[in-house]
Design an enzyme around this catalytic site. Sequence first.
Site, PDB file in Angstrom:
ATOM      1  N   HIS A   4       5.281  14.591   0.389  1.00 47.50           N
ATOM      2  CA  HIS A   4       4.898  13.812   1.573  1.00 47.50           C
ATOM      3  C   HIS A   4       3.379  13.644   1.658  1.00 47.50           C
ATOM      4  O   HIS A   4       2.885  12.604   2.107  1.00 47.50           O
ATOM      5  CB  HIS A   4       5.403  14.490   2.852  1.00 47.50           C
ATOM      6  CG  HIS A   4       6.825  14.185   3.181  1.00 47.50           C
ATOM      7  ND1 HIS A   4       7.320  12.902   3.268  1.00 47.50           N
ATOM      8  CD2 HIS A   4       7.875  15.008   3.467  1.00 47.50           C
ATOM      9  CE1 HIS A   4       8.602  12.942   3.584  1.00 47.50           C
ATOM     10  NE2 HIS A   4       8.969  14.212   3.707  1.00 47.50           N
ATOM     11  N   HIS A  14      13.773  25.113  10.510  1.00 48.30           N
ATOM     12  CA  HIS A  14      13.525  23.771  10.001  1.00 48.30           C
ATOM     13  C   HIS A  14      14.854  23.104   9.667  1.00 48.30           C
ATOM     14  O   HIS A  14      15.912  23.719   9.753  1.00 48.30           O
ATOM     15  CB  HIS A  14      12.603  23.843   8.777  1.00 48.30           C
ATOM     16  CG  HIS A  14      11.771  22.627   8.574  1.00 48.30           C
ATOM     17  ND1 HIS A  14      12.025  21.720   7.570  1.00 48.30           N
ATOM     18  CD2 HIS A  14      10.687  22.151   9.257  1.00 48.30           C
ATOM     19  CE1 HIS A  14      11.136  20.744   7.630  1.00 48.30           C
ATOM     20  NE2 HIS A  14      10.310  20.979   8.642  1.00 48.30           N
ATOM     21  N   HIS A  43      17.455  15.156  -1.084  1.00 41.20           N
ATOM     22  CA  HIS A  43      17.070  13.761  -1.303  1.00 41.20           C
ATOM     23  C   HIS A  43      15.945  13.756  -2.326  1.00 41.20           C
ATOM     24  O   HIS A  43      15.432  14.810  -2.707  1.00 41.20           O
ATOM     25  CB  HIS A  43      16.590  13.119   0.006  1.00 41.20           C
ATOM     26  CG  HIS A  43      15.512  13.916   0.682  1.00 41.20           C
ATOM     27  ND1 HIS A  43      14.213  13.965   0.206  1.00 41.20           N
ATOM     28  CD2 HIS A  43      15.538  14.751   1.754  1.00 41.20           C
ATOM     29  CE1 HIS A  43      13.490  14.778   0.967  1.00 41.20           C
ATOM     30  NE2 HIS A  43      14.284  15.278   1.913  1.00 41.20           N
ATOM     31  N   ASP A  69       9.101  19.274  -0.839  1.00 46.17           N
ATOM     32  CA  ASP A  69       9.115  18.094   0.016  1.00 46.17           C
ATOM     33  C   ASP A  69       7.761  17.853   0.673  1.00 46.17           C
ATOM     34  O   ASP A  69       7.266  16.724   0.702  1.00 46.17           O
ATOM     35  CB  ASP A  69      10.202  18.291   1.085  1.00 46.17           C
ATOM     36  CG  ASP A  69      10.283  17.163   2.080  1.00 46.17           C
ATOM     37  OD1 ASP A  69      10.739  16.075   1.700  1.00 46.17           O
ATOM     38  OD2 ASP A  69       9.892  17.371   3.249  1.00 46.17           O
ATOM     39  N   SER A  86      16.212  15.113   5.804  1.00 47.17           N
ATOM     40  CA  SER A  86      16.678  16.457   5.442  1.00 47.17           C
ATOM     41  C   SER A  86      17.682  17.046   6.416  1.00 47.17           C
ATOM     42  O   SER A  86      18.359  18.021   6.082  1.00 47.17           O
ATOM     43  CB  SER A  86      15.477  17.412   5.321  1.00 47.17           C
ATOM     44  OG  SER A  86      14.639  17.020   4.267  1.00 47.17           O
TER      45      SER A  86
END
Length: 512
Positions: free
Chosen positions: A336, A167, A374, A332, A106
Amino acid sequence: IFVHQKMLLWINLKVYYQEKDPLFWNTWAQHTLKNALTLQKLNQNTAKNLILFLGDGMGIPTVTAARILKGQLSGQSGEETQLEMDKFPFVALSKTYNTNAQVADSAGTATAYLCGVKANEGTVGVSAAAVRSQCNTTQGNEVTSILKWAKEAGKSVGIVTTTRVNHATPSAAYAHCVDRDWFSDGEMPAEAVQAGCKDIARQLFENIPNIDVIMGGGRKYMFPKNQSDVEYPGDKKHFGTRKDGRNLVEEWTNRMKNKKAQYVWNKRELLSVNPNNVDYILGLFEPGDLPYNLERNTETDPSLTEMVEVAIKILRKNPRGFYLLVEGGRIDHGHHEGKAKQALHEAVEMDRAIGRAGLITSIYDTMTVVTADHSHMFNFGGYTPRGNTIFGLAPMLSDVDQKPFTAILYGNGPGFKVINGLRENVSTLDYQGTNYQAQSAVPLRMETHGGEDVAVFAKGPMAHLLHGVHEQNYIPHVMAYAACIGQNRDHCMSSGGASSLSPALPLISLYM
């Protein structure tokens, strides 16, 4: 409730019988065709406002599954539903690789779609000449973002995220850092601090003076080490992390005291803000990331939609317009963790925010782009029937181990489980539960990103320039061109506020 259920049943039955008639499909297609023909007249206005919605990890399978979920949440079968982003007239594909990674992270991707330059994984706001974690490769390799270009053009600028404001995604808008994990100086190696590298939280307040709107999490990185948190005073994991003893929130408040500025840390404070009386807002709603939308305390934690609405109402007061970056960052995280239900509800919430933004802006002067950095190793299949709950089982057993399986599966991740040498029987589990970890083919503690292209949805001025298959770093160049900011403004000299289509840069091919 009974009346509502009867109404939904009637609607679904009506759709069921409509779809059996070819006239239904032909009429729908002809209507779509008429709408498509109207797009031949291109919107070549200058974009006063720019909005980028970034769904972190929102690959195309996630978009499709979120569409079905959105429909099923409103009592429909789901497949025929339209997301807000589905309504955008122009769609492209974005190639997401980093300069040193086939499957991207990212940070390097954020540098591409914000700074217009592809970069190495793990780095933000620096070119590929910078090496991850090597402080001495920072200087001279900094690249600036479209947020900075907009600010320099006199526009108001904002960042809204469901993750920490420092982030990977938001940090590329303002920071130049060779390591995405240097959230504060408390996470940096001593030698990097001594060599003069700055942590990302510090850069948020120092690099681009007076970012108008900052909303998200990450409170603990702004306060001195061991200082207790305002919301969780007894929880040490939420204490401040800064070794330099600085209180960045207090510094911001003092610096902005002669401006119409406000610091908020909960939903009540945010929604009590009168946008007409506030020009600058710093909202830090959690010590770390914001909670998943399914787990959000609706009394104390703002939704992404609520944050976006306040942000736009503050930013749009500027007669020169604004640039706003909005990140649905926890899509995301859900993936994960193998928690598809969390990820998909995050995507639906971001789509809700896209809809709200559309209601309070205009396609005539606002370019809106929706994309992902992504994809993920997430997918769904198994010949499920129409209307099958997106979190449900496939209609057959495996013809190898004779056990059921869910439609949603991951290529890798924490959902891999073997019991007595055999695949776990999912029918014994709450596979529709909020935190159920879908089965994966390969065991990993954390599921990985996917490497395929991601979608780019665009509407508003010059949205037609997003078409076909593009490198990811093309995105901010198009947005800057539409708004007459950044490096190519020669086309902005025409009268009447409309931009001409004459190219400002020669067409070149780097890869023959």
